[in-house]
Design a protein around this motif. Structure first.
Motif, short mmCIF file in Angstrom:
data_model
loop_
_atom_site.label_atom_id
_atom_site.label_comp_id
_atom_site.label_asym_id
_atom_site.label_seq_id
_atom_site.Cartn_x
_atom_site.Cartn_y
_atom_site.Cartn_z
N THR A 1 0.62 -1.04 0.37
CA THR A 1 0.11 0.16 -0.41
C THR A 1 0.21 1.18 0.26
O THR A 1 0.79 2.29 -1.03
N ILE A 2 1.79 1.07 1.04
CA ILE A 2 2.90 1.61 0.75
C ILE A 2 3.66 2.36 -0.20
O ILE A 2 3.53 3.62 -1.40
N ALA A 3 4.18 1.84 -0.98
CA ALA A 3 4.57 1.78 -2.55
C ALA A 3 3.29 2.48 -3.95
O ALA A 3 3.44 2.97 -4.12
N GLN A 4 1.93 1.58 -3.22
CA GLN A 4 1.23 1.86 -4.37
C GLN A 4 0.94 3.56 -3.93
O GLN A 4 1.03 4.71 -5.10
N LEU A 5 1.31 4.32 -2.89
CA LEU A 5 0.72 5.73 -2.67
C LEU A 5 2.14 6.12 -2.83
O LEU A 5 1.86 7.45 -3.47
N GLN A 6 3.34 5.78 -3.05
CA GLN A 6 4.26 6.88 -3.59
C GLN A 6 4.43 7.20 -5.15
O GLN A 6 4.44 7.76 -5.14
N LEU A 7 4.03 5.94 -5.59
CA LEU A 7 4.36 5.79 -7.19
C LEU A 7 3.33 7.10 -7.55
O LEU A 7 3.34 7.48 -8.28
N VAL A 8 1.70 6.84 -6.22
CA VAL A 8 0.54 7.73 -6.64
C VAL A 8 1.07 9.07 -6.90
O VAL A 8 0.89 9.64 -7.62
N ALA A 9 1.64 9.25 -5.49
CA ALA A 9 2.25 10.49 -5.69
C ALA A 9 3.30 11.32 -6.96
O ALA A 9 3.53 12.42 -7.14
N PHE A 10 3.97 10.41 -7.43
CA PHE A 10 5.10 10.65 -8.09
C PHE A 10 4.21 10.97 -9.38
O PHE A 10 4.74 11.52 -9.87
N TRP A 11 3.82 10.25 -9.65
CA TRP A 11 2.73 10.50 -11.31
C TRP A 11 2.38 11.44 -10.87
O TRP A 11 1.74 12.11 -11.21
N ASP A 12 1.48 11.37 -10.45
CA ASP A 12 0.46 12.77 -9.35
C ASP A 12 1.15 14.59 -9.39
O ASP A 12 -0.02 15.69 -10.01
N ALA A 13 2.51 14.12 -9.30
CA ALA A 13 2.57 15.01 -9.19
C ALA A 13 3.50 15.86 -11.08
O ALA A 13 4.35 17.02 -10.79
N GLY A 14 3.06 14.86 -11.63
CA GLY A 14 3.59 15.83 -13.02
C GLY A 14 4.60 14.78 -13.24
O GLY A 14 4.87 15.01 -13.96
N TYR A 15 5.62 13.85 -12.57
CA TYR A 15 6.66 13.68 -13.27
C TYR A 15 6.23 12.43 -14.03
O TYR A 15 5.48 11.00 -14.17
N THR A 16 7.43 12.49 -15.17
CA THR A 16 7.01 11.01 -15.62
C THR A 16 8.36 9.34 -15.61
O THR A 16 9.38 9.88 -14.66
N GLY A 17 8.50 8.53 -16.38
CA GLY A 17 8.83 7.50 -16.77
C GLY A 17 10.80 8.18 -16.86
O GLY A 17 11.33 7.87 -16.36
N ASP A 18 11.29 8.82 -17.71
CA ASP A 18 12.23 10.04 -18.39
C ASP A 18 12.49 10.16 -16.66
O ASP A 18 14.15 10.42 -16.06
N ASP A 19 11.96 11.21 -16.22
CA ASP A 19 11.89 11.82 -15.03
C ASP A 19 12.95 10.65 -13.41
O ASP A 19 13.45 10.88 -13.06
N GLY A 20 11.78 9.64 -14.11
CA GLY A 20 12.38 8.47 -12.78
C GLY A 20 14.05 8.26 -12.88
O GLY A 20 14.86 7.76 -12.11
N ALA A 21 13.65 7.83 -14.57
CA ALA A 21 15.32 7.78 -14.82
C ALA A 21 16.74 8.93 -14.81
O ALA A 21 17.38 8.34 -14.20
N THR A 22 16.17 10.01 -14.45
CA THR A 22 17.34 11.16 -14.43
C THR A 22 17.25 11.02 -12.70
O THR A 22 18.50 11.12 -12.68
N LEU A 23 16.44 10.52 -11.54
CA LEU A 23 16.34 11.09 -10.67
C LEU A 23 17.39 9.23 -10.52
O LEU A 23 18.13 9.49 -9.36
N ALA A 24 17.16 8.07 -10.94
CA ALA A 24 18.39 6.76 -10.50
C ALA A 24 19.37 7.23 -10.72
O ALA A 24 19.75 7.35 -9.91
N ALA A 25 19.40 7.65 -12.14
CA ALA A 25 20.90 8.00 -12.63
C ALA A 25 21.52 9.47 -11.41
O ALA A 25 22.82 9.30 -10.88
N LEU A 26 20.97 10.17 -11.04
CA LEU A 26 21.52 11.16 -10.12
C LEU A 26 21.52 10.94 -8.40
O LEU A 26 22.82 11.69 -8.39
#
Length: 196
Positions: A139-164
């Motif tokens: 449930t926590i993981a689901q809420l985290q992903l919902v917050a990520f997507w709802d804030a307007g972040y994309t898959g590319d943003d996830g890749a950028t953060l992963a590299a950072l």
């Protein structure tokens, strides 16, 4: 033509008798169920006449009675407008499950009823998100992903953060989602449009 000497009959006749017996049994069970679950007199049900319905009482909606929503929406009245009202209010599928159990109805009807209550400015007996198990890691993981997507972040943003952050993309999205839930800023802005 040879006369039949068997007393069991033909296989077709036996199958036909079985089908008739099953049909009668199912029909009788259906009538018995209708009689047991309907408040109308038996003669009225079997005659096919519906009992007159009392007009909807606006005071019934203001009570704490969980069945008060019965006058609001029926099972065939699930609309996109009601669904949008339900989801836009911050409800989760777990909340819909809890409402369905509370009202003793199916999931789709529960969402429709709750959505209509919201559209009418009436309270829903379960608060948005109150049915979530916040001790469950999924449930926590689901809420985290919902917050990520709802804030307007994309898959590319996830890749950028992963590299950072030098982590894999899934961990980056989860970390970013938790930071957003905690009100912390992320080191990059969203590439997409936030959900309003």
């Amino acid at each position: 033509m040879n006369p039949r000497t068997s007393t069991t009959g033909s296989p077709r006749r036996t199958a036909a008798i079985g089908v008739v017996a099953v049909t009668l049994t199912v029909g009788a069970t259906g009538v018995a169920y209708a009689l047991a679950t309907d408040d109308r007199p038996a003669a009225e049900i079997t005659a096919g006449h519906a009992a007159p319905q009392a007009p909807a009482d606006d005071d019934a909606l203001a009570t704490d009675d969980p069945t008060a929503a019965d006058v609001v929406a029926g099972p065939d009245e699930y609309t996109q407008e009601r669904a949008d009202a339900f989801w836009d209010a911050g409800y989760y599928m777990e909340d819909a499950d809890a409402l369905a159990a509370l009202w003793h109805i199916d999931l789709v009807e529960a969402k429709g009823r709750a959505g209509q209550l919201l559209l009418d400015g009436q309270p829903v007996p379960i608060a948005p998100g109150s049915s979530l198990d916040l001790t469950d890691p999924d449930t926590i993981a689901q809420l985290q992903l919902v917050a990520f997507w709802d804030a307007g972040y994309t898959g590319d943003d996830g890749a950028t953060l992963a590299a950072l952050w030098n982590v894999d993309v899934i961990d980056a999205k989860a970390t970013a989602g938790q930071m957003l839930r905690d009100g912390q800023p992320l080191p990059i802005g969203p590439s997409g449009t936030p959900v309003s």
